[in-house]
Design an enzyme around this catalytic site. Structure first.
Site, PDB file in Angstrom:
ATOM      1  N   ALA A  69       0.850  -1.134   0.018  1.00  0.00           N
ATOM      2  CA  ALA A  69      -0.001   0.005  -0.097  1.00  0.00           C
ATOM      3  C   ALA A  69       0.893   1.429   0.115  1.00  0.00           C
ATOM      4  O   ALA A  69       1.950   1.212   0.420  1.00  0.00           O
ATOM      5  CB  ALA A  69      -0.919   0.096   1.134  1.00  0.00           C
ATOM      6  N   ASP A  70       0.107   2.367  -0.452  1.00  0.00           N
ATOM      7  CA  ASP A  70       0.962   3.669  -0.393  1.00  0.00           C
ATOM      8  C   ASP A  70      -0.125   4.653  -0.299  1.00  0.00           C
ATOM      9  O   ASP A  70      -1.149   4.427  -0.848  1.00  0.00           O
ATOM     10  CB  ASP A  70       1.783   3.908  -1.708  1.00  0.00           C
ATOM     11  N   THR A  71       0.334   5.692   0.337  1.00  0.00           N
ATOM     12  CA  THR A  71      -0.728   6.984   0.473  1.00  0.00           C
ATOM     13  C   THR A  71       0.166   8.331   0.294  1.00  0.00           C
ATOM     14  O   THR A  71       1.101   8.223   0.831  1.00  0.00           O
ATOM     15  CB  THR A  71      -1.375   6.908   1.945  1.00  0.00           C
ATOM     16  N   GLU A  72      -0.249   9.049  -0.568  1.00  0.00           N
ATOM     17  CA  GLU A  72       0.429  10.348  -0.645  1.00  0.00           C
ATOM     18  C   GLU A  72      -0.684  11.500  -0.683  1.00  0.00           C
ATOM     19  O   GLU A  72      -1.590  11.173  -0.915  1.00  0.00           O
ATOM     20  CB  GLU A  72       1.197  10.432  -1.921  1.00  0.00           C
ATOM     21  N   THR A 106      -3.482   3.657  -2.486  1.00  0.00           N
ATOM     22  CA  THR A 106      -3.858   2.506  -3.298  1.00  0.00           C
ATOM     23  C   THR A 106      -3.316   1.264  -2.561  1.00  0.00           C
ATOM     24  O   THR A 106      -2.219   1.448  -1.803  1.00  0.00           O
ATOM     25  CB  THR A 106      -3.046   2.728  -4.668  1.00  0.00           C
TER      26      THR A 106
END
Length: 169
Positions: A69-72, A106
């Protein structure tokens, strides 16, 4: 067996709250946006690369499923990752002050024979933040290790007394 390819305490907490048992994988994936890469594409690519790197680490387990997962935080096509230090956090929060920005998250689930992903995009509006309010928030340490120097589920929640007053729309 589910594996989490992340060291994020928030992601571990979320999976635990769901009652899931999972293993942890420490993956090293560069989080560098490519020139001209749209923010949504960047976030998805990093999340997929984390999941893929994790799958390589457990390739001997044919039933392994790896979550990456990644969050920005994105304002005016600028991606705000994790702050390097308190000054960087103060700069980020001052730039987000009084503005609406996007939070892009995502997740990718990958296994030996399947890949699935989902993306969530939220618009978040900050109140105008005074330098004193920013400094008080940074002093809590809650700004570190979080994209855009805040997490809406932490002290940045609108109900928190030292919140930078983020509110999802």
């Amino acid at each position: 067996m589910l594996y989490l390819a992340s060291q994020s305490p928030r992601r571990r907490d979320l999976l635990s709250q769901l009652g899931l048992q999972f293993g942890l994988l420490d993956v090293d994936v560069p989080e560098q946006r490519l020139p001209g890469e749209p923010p949504e594409t960047y976030v998805s690519r990093v999340a997929r690369e984390k999941a893929g790197a994790g799958l390589l680490a457990v390739v001997a387990n044919p039933s392994a499923v790896v979550l990456g997962a990644d969050t920005e935080v994105v304002l005016d096509d600028r991606v705000y990752g994790k702050p390097a230090d308190a000054d960087d956090a103060a700069r980020m929060l001052a730039q987000l002050s009084g503005r609406t920005h996007r939070v892009i998250s995502t997740v990718w689930l990958v296994s030996a024979g399947r890949e699935l992903h989902a993306t969530s995009i939220s618009d978040v509006t900050f109140e105008e933040l005074t330098p004193e309010r920013i400094a008080a928030y940074i002093a809590t340490g809650d700004c570190f290790g979080k994209a855009g120097a805040y997490a809406i589920q932490g002290r940045a929640a609108p109900s928190s007394p030292i919140s930078p007053a983020a509110s999802p729309e």
